[in-house]
Motif scaffolding. Structure first.
Motif, PDB file in Angstrom:
ATOM      1  N   ALA A 122     -11.467   3.795  -2.152  1.00  0.00           N
ATOM      2  CA  ALA A 122     -11.603   4.262  -0.770  1.00  0.00           C
ATOM      3  C   ALA A 122     -12.358   3.223   0.053  1.00  0.00           C
ATOM      4  O   ALA A 122     -11.993   2.924   1.200  1.00  0.00           O
ATOM      5  N   PHE A 123     -13.378   2.634  -0.539  1.00  0.00           N
ATOM      6  CA  PHE A 123     -14.162   1.605   0.146  1.00  0.00           C
ATOM      7  C   PHE A 123     -13.278   0.406   0.485  1.00  0.00           C
ATOM      8  O   PHE A 123     -13.276  -0.095   1.606  1.00  0.00           O
ATOM      9  N   VAL A 124     -12.488  -0.038  -0.490  1.00  0.00           N
ATOM     10  CA  VAL A 124     -11.584  -1.168  -0.259  1.00  0.00           C
ATOM     11  C   VAL A 124     -10.613  -0.847   0.873  1.00  0.00           C
ATOM     12  O   VAL A 124     -10.383  -1.654   1.777  1.00  0.00           O
ATOM     13  N   PHE A 128       0.823  -1.214   0.000  1.00  0.00           N
ATOM     14  CA  PHE A 128       0.000   0.000   0.000  1.00  0.00           C
ATOM     15  C   PHE A 128       0.861   1.270   0.000  1.00  0.00           C
ATOM     16  O   PHE A 128       0.665   2.174  -0.805  1.00  0.00           O
ATOM     17  N   PHE A 129       1.825   1.295   0.926  1.00  0.00           N
ATOM     18  CA  PHE A 129       2.597   2.530   1.056  1.00  0.00           C
ATOM     19  C   PHE A 129       3.614   2.723  -0.052  1.00  0.00           C
ATOM     20  O   PHE A 129       3.861   3.854  -0.475  1.00  0.00           O
ATOM     21  N   VAL A 130       4.170   1.630  -0.555  1.00  0.00           N
ATOM     22  CA  VAL A 130       5.057   1.747  -1.708  1.00  0.00           C
ATOM     23  C   VAL A 130       4.255   2.269  -2.900  1.00  0.00           C
ATOM     24  O   VAL A 130       4.665   3.211  -3.585  1.00  0.00           O
ATOM     25  N   GLY A 131       3.083   1.673  -3.096  1.00  0.00           N
ATOM     26  CA  GLY A 131       2.218   2.104  -4.199  1.00  0.00           C
ATOM     27  C   GLY A 131       1.831   3.568  -4.062  1.00  0.00           C
ATOM     28  O   GLY A 131       1.865   4.329  -5.038  1.00  0.00           O
ATOM     29  N   LEU A 132       1.498   3.977  -2.843  1.00  0.00           N
ATOM     30  CA  LEU A 132       1.080   5.360  -2.590  1.00  0.00           C
ATOM     31  C   LEU A 132       2.216   6.330  -2.911  1.00  0.00           C
ATOM     32  O   LEU A 132       2.009   7.353  -3.570  1.00  0.00           O
ATOM     33  N   THR A 133       3.421   5.976  -2.470  1.00  0.00           N
ATOM     34  CA  THR A 133       4.573   6.839  -2.726  1.00  0.00           C
ATOM     35  C   THR A 133       4.805   6.985  -4.234  1.00  0.00           C
ATOM     36  O   THR A 133       5.000   8.097  -4.737  1.00  0.00           O
ATOM     37  N   LEU A 134       4.774   5.839  -4.931  1.00  0.00           N
ATOM     38  CA  LEU A 134       4.972   5.883  -6.375  1.00  0.00           C
ATOM     39  C   LEU A 134       3.904   6.742  -7.046  1.00  0.00           C
ATOM     40  O   LEU A 134       4.191   7.545  -7.924  1.00  0.00           O
ATOM     41  N   TYR A 135       2.660   6.580  -6.583  1.00  0.00           N
ATOM     42  CA  TYR A 135       1.546   7.327  -7.167  1.00  0.00           C
ATOM     43  C   TYR A 135       1.736   8.834  -6.999  1.00  0.00           C
ATOM     44  O   TYR A 135       1.572   9.615  -7.937  1.00  0.00           O
ATOM     45  N   VAL A 136       2.144   9.218  -5.788  1.00  0.00           N
ATOM     46  CA  VAL A 136       2.347  10.640  -5.514  1.00  0.00           C
ATOM     47  C   VAL A 136       3.499  11.193  -6.344  1.00  0.00           C
ATOM     48  O   VAL A 136       3.420  12.287  -6.891  1.00  0.00           O
ATOM     49  N   MET A 137       4.557  10.389  -6.458  1.00  0.00           N
ATOM     50  CA  MET A 137       5.732  10.845  -7.201  1.00  0.00           C
ATOM     51  C   MET A 137       5.467  10.955  -8.706  1.00  0.00           C
ATOM     52  O   MET A 137       6.128  11.700  -9.405  1.00  0.00           O
ATOM     53  N   SER A 138       4.480  10.186  -9.166  1.00  0.00           N
ATOM     54  CA  SER A 138       4.256  10.125 -10.613  1.00  0.00           C
ATOM     55  C   SER A 138       3.620  11.404 -11.174  1.00  0.00           C
ATOM     56  O   SER A 138       3.566  11.581 -12.377  1.00  0.00           O
ATOM     57  N   HIS A 139       3.122  12.264 -10.290  1.00  0.00           N
ATOM     58  CA  HIS A 139       2.525  13.503 -10.791  1.00  0.00           C
ATOM     59  C   HIS A 139       3.611  14.536 -11.105  1.00  0.00           C
ATOM     60  O   HIS A 139       4.536  14.702 -10.316  1.00  0.00           O
ATOM     61  N   SER A 163      -0.832  16.186   0.968  1.00  0.00           N
ATOM     62  CA  SER A 163      -2.257  16.000   1.253  1.00  0.00           C
ATOM     63  C   SER A 163      -2.761  14.675   0.675  1.00  0.00           C
ATOM     64  O   SER A 163      -3.660  14.042   1.247  1.00  0.00           O
ATOM     65  N   ILE A 164      -2.179  14.246  -0.450  1.00  0.00           N
ATOM     66  CA  ILE A 164      -2.560  12.943  -1.019  1.00  0.00           C
ATOM     67  C   ILE A 164      -2.143  11.828  -0.067  1.00  0.00           C
ATOM     68  O   ILE A 164      -2.919  10.913   0.246  1.00  0.00           O
ATOM     69  N   ILE A 165      -0.905  11.923   0.417  1.00  0.00           N
ATOM     70  CA  ILE A 165      -0.414  10.916   1.366  1.00  0.00           C
ATOM     71  C   ILE A 165      -1.239  10.965   2.651  1.00  0.00           C
ATOM     72  O   ILE A 165      -1.614   9.933   3.210  1.00  0.00           O
ATOM     73  N   TRP A 173      -4.766   9.145   1.961  1.00  0.00           N
ATOM     74  CA  TRP A 173      -4.813   7.686   1.813  1.00  0.00           C
ATOM     75  C   TRP A 173      -4.332   6.961   3.064  1.00  0.00           C
ATOM     76  O   TRP A 173      -4.916   5.962   3.480  1.00  0.00           O
ATOM     77  N   SER A 174      -3.266   7.474   3.662  1.00  0.00           N
ATOM     78  CA  SER A 174      -2.784   6.760   4.846  1.00  0.00           C
ATOM     79  C   SER A 174      -3.749   6.934   6.017  1.00  0.00           C
ATOM     80  O   SER A 174      -3.947   6.017   6.814  1.00  0.00           O
TER      81      SER A 174
END
Lengths: 63, 715
Positions: B499-501, A26-37, B239-241, B244-245
């Motif tokens: 978000a639901f997941v 989850f957190f690796v994916g989130l970091t990659l997602y944020v960085m991709s913008h 804010s994105i981080i 989600w977290s």
């Protein structure tokens, strides 16, 4: 004391491992997602709330 | 590119603002009333409807759902339209949402003082109202999703994410926690029992704080703080981080409300671990808010809106650091059941929720009335008096919590409790209760000032009911491959699903093991279902809200087993629909009260608590001695319990009334034989007090049958 009851669940040890895997992914994916913008997009989105100040008040009516 | 003209709906925003202000004042006034009752019990007025046990849920529900709820709706309806460059999806749905919500609040205000309650914290409302909440909430959701689908702004700003997550999660929480078996039109029993009920309830309770008092308000912060400061948020990536977290981790942490209880150890540890992890996203959000003001602190000096928001965000940071720390078991051992928790929630409620709402209102009203705030000076005065109120509220509560908790735990060198009488610990903190009420009164005074200021502002301005704007329509892009869905449709739906997941994962991992394995709750063969009389007594206990001041959960500490008896076991609660563990000990724990006190003691005590316990702050309950129960009403309760899995024999209803009367007569005999003074007292066996005493006498007795000793004090 509850360990005893948990031992009766098949493969109970898998639960914490599943949790860990979910989290890391989850957190690796989130970091990659944020960085991709790219920066332009980020700045553009960040200023959305500030873009609606030029409203046209002529249709206002007293109530 | 043609510009489309459209108008923002300000009327609905104004309606929610009026409701926010009115219910805010009402909720705070009820809060002040219960605060004063804790050192001046006569304010109960001697009538059933105004006792602390009934008003406390009224206060919490009014603040959470009426004050914060309406402020969130106001802020969402205002910001959503502007962030998405469109009017709300449907004006009709907006108004159904508004009037439906106010009707629910009215229903709560009527039913709670009448003692119509499920006893589950922040979910006290009975089943018909639960259904109404679900319907109105879904209507709000449809209206919001519809608005998102017809938007003219391609990107969904982060505030909208927080609104979507709020909608989904609150829906899931409310539905899962409200599974209940109706008995009559306004009476139901929780679907779950004992440990499982506690787990579901605190998964709900904790996440009500997360997704009703936090995420939507964070959405408001991400919109109104940049607006007021006139600069974009410090870091949009952060804010994105943050988003989600936060939604991913929050949902797991519910068990931290149940540390040292009969909840399985693994679940308690899970709650602790995730609570500590929560510091990261929470503080990320707080810093993101505060750093937005970098280079604009000169504005904060002048603008009351920003002042309120700075304190609100700071209070958010304080509360979200304190919460995880409170979930460490060693700290929780001291803080739980004490006034420390009351201080903690009021940093959140008064500081974060209240101040953010105030800041938002000071921003919105002048804007919608196309004028300036009537008095900036008065708003600044409100700011200072409110801030002072928070401090004077919270500090005495911290002191009271720690002092009382340490007194509960103190032993003499001989191994006896130093304060064996619970009342000594109550008396030592009464001065703090007085100070707390002063703090609350200051805060309320500030809110009254604000109301006056906003009314004056509205009077001098001209209300803009439909604000015109224009924006190009969103081009529908074609997606190559798969279906010919537009981005417009795909993104919000995909987002909502994700978000639901995210929130379901945590809930599943937390709850499935406890529900999966029957052996998670070890059965104790000597634990039996309640008799009809005890069941009726238990419902009276629930009606009077006894669980708002008395816990039924003895933690495995020597200081508690010496004071209250053997610590509580999971298997003792298997027939408790709902569980009644409580979360605050304003009075002593009652789980083993059946071993400690006699029938006649209860009889004298409930009529006039100070007669047996001088200095007690418990209100008298004289109506229990006059009101009688029709034993026939127990029959549907027995059937409902059987449907929930409580092993009453088939056809037990035939003899239940007989059993009820036999036991009631026995209780009356006991009372008269134990106390000379009560020998000639007329006691009706069907009176409510008899049923309540039968229940209290039963408590905690199933696992050990110690001999009772007459006690003179509330030990």
């Amino acid at each position: 004391m509850f360990k005893h009851y948990f031992e009766q669940i098949d493969n109970v040890a898998i639960w914490p491992i599943i949790s860990l895997v979910i989290f890391v992914v989850f957190f690796v994916g989130l970091t990659l997602y944020v960085m991709s913008h790219d920066k332009e997009t980020i700045d553009e989105i960040a200023s959305i709330p500030l873009a609606d100040d030029d409203v046209l008040p002529e249709s206002g009516e007293k109530s | 590119m043609t510009l489309e003209k459209f108008e923002y709906d300000n009327r609905i925003v104004r309606a929610f603002i009026i409701a926010t202000v009115v219910f805010g004042l009402v909720g705070m006034l009820v809060g002040l009333t219960v605060a004063i009752q804790l050192f001046y019990p006569d304010l109960n007025l001697g009538i059933p409807y105004t006792t602390f046990g009934r008003l406390r849920p009224l206060h919490t529900n009014a603040i959470i759902f009426a004050f914060v709820g309406n402020s969130v709706f106001a802020g969402v309806y205002y910001s959503l339209q502007r962030l998405l460059k469109t009017r709300m999806f449907s004006d009709a749905l907006s108004w159904i949402n508004f009037w439906g919500w106010q009707t629910i609040i009215l229903a709560a205000a009527i039913t709670l003082p009448l003692g119509i309650t499920t006893s589950k914290e922040y979910a006290e409302l009975e089943w018909p109202i639960d259904i109404a909440i679900t319907v109105i909430w879904v209507i709000f959701g449809i209206n919001m999703i519809g608005t998102i689908l017809k938007r003219r702004e391609r990107h969904m700003y982060v505030a909208v994410w927080f609104y979507i997550a709020t909608f989904i999660t609150v829906a899931v929480l409310h539905v899962v926690n409200s599974f209940e078996m109706p008995v009559t039109f306004l009476k139901s029993y929780s679907w779950y029992a004992g440990v499982q009920d506690a787990l579901v309830q605190w998964w709900y309770g904790h996440n009500a704080v997360a997704f009703f008092l936090t995420t939507p308000v964070l959405g408001l912060m991400y919109y109104f703080l940049p607006k007021a400061a006139n600069r974009p948020v410090y870091s949009y990536r952060l804010s994105i981080i943050h988003f989600w977290s936060l939604i991913f981790i929050y949902i797991w942490a519910g068990p931290h409300h149940l540390l040292y209880t009969s909840l399985p150890d693994w679940a308690q540890s899970l709650g602790t671990v995730f609570s500590i992890m929560l510091i990261a996203p929470s503080w990320g959000g707080m810093l993101n808010g505060l750093l937005t003001l970098r280079g604009a602190w000169d504005k904060v000096r002048e603008d009351p809106v920003l002042k309120f928001m700075v304190v609100a965000v700071t209070a958010y940071g304080m509360a979200t650091l304190e919460g995880p720390l409170l979930s460490l078991k060693n700290i929780n051992a001291i803080a739980h059941f004490s006034d420390w928790i009351i201080a903690h929630v009021h940093i959140g409620g008064l500081g974060w929720n209240g101040f953010l709402a105030f800041g938002m209102l000071y921003y919105l009203i002048p804007k919608m009335y196309q004028t300036k705030l009537w008095s900036t000076k008065l708003a600044n005065t409100h700011f200072w008096i409110g801030t002072l109120g928070i401090v004077i509220y919270a500090l005495p509560m911290y002191v009271a919590g720690v002092v009382q908790s340490l007194m509960w735990k103190q032993f003499t060198p001989d191994g006896l409790l130093v304060y064996g009488n619970f009342l000594e610990t109550v008396n030592s903190i009464k001065p703090m209760y007085v100070m707390r009420a002063v703090g609350g009164a200051l805060y309320l005074t500030g809110a009254i000032m604000m109301s006056y200021n906003l009314v004056k502002t509205a009077k001098q301005g001209k209300f803009l009911s439909d604000e015109a704007d224009e924006a190009p329509a969103l081009e529908k892009k074609k997606i190559t491959g798969g279906h010919w869905h537009s981005v417009l449709e795909r993104k919000p739906v995909l987002f909502t699903t994700l978000a639901f997941v995210a929130i379901v994962i945590g809930g599943v991992i937390e709850m499935v093991p406890t529900f999966l394995v029957k052996s998670n709750v070890p059965t104790i063969s000597s634990v039996k279902p309640y008799t009809p009389l005890e069941l009726e007594g238990r419902d009276i206990y629930i009606r009077e809200g006894c669980n708002n001041c008395h816990s039924q959960m003895i933690r495995p500490f020597r200081s508690e087993t010496v004071r209250y008896g053997e610590y509580s076991k999971a298997g003792e609660f298997v027939y408790d629909h709902p569980f009644l563990w409580g979360s605050k000990r304003t009075g002593p724990d009652l789980h083993r009260v059946g071993d400690r006190l006699t029938e006649s003691w209860h009889f004298s005590h409930m009529y006039e608590p100070t007669s047996t316990s001088p200095g007690s702050i418990m209100p008298p309950y004289p109506w229990l001695y006059e009101d009688v129960v029709d034993p026939e009403t127990v029959l549907p309760k027995i059937s409902a319990m059987r449907n929930l899995g409580v092993p009453y024999q088939d056809g037990y209803e035939k003899i239940a009334v007989q059993d009820y009367m036999a036991q009631a007569n026995k209780v009356v005999e006991e009372i008269k034989s134990q106390n000379e003074e009560l020998k000639d007292q007329v006691i009706v066996p069907e009176s409510e007090i008899v049923a309540l005493i039968a229940y209290l006498e039963r408590l905690g007795k199933d696992i050990n049958a110690k001999t009772k000793t007459e006690e003179t004090a509330n030990k």
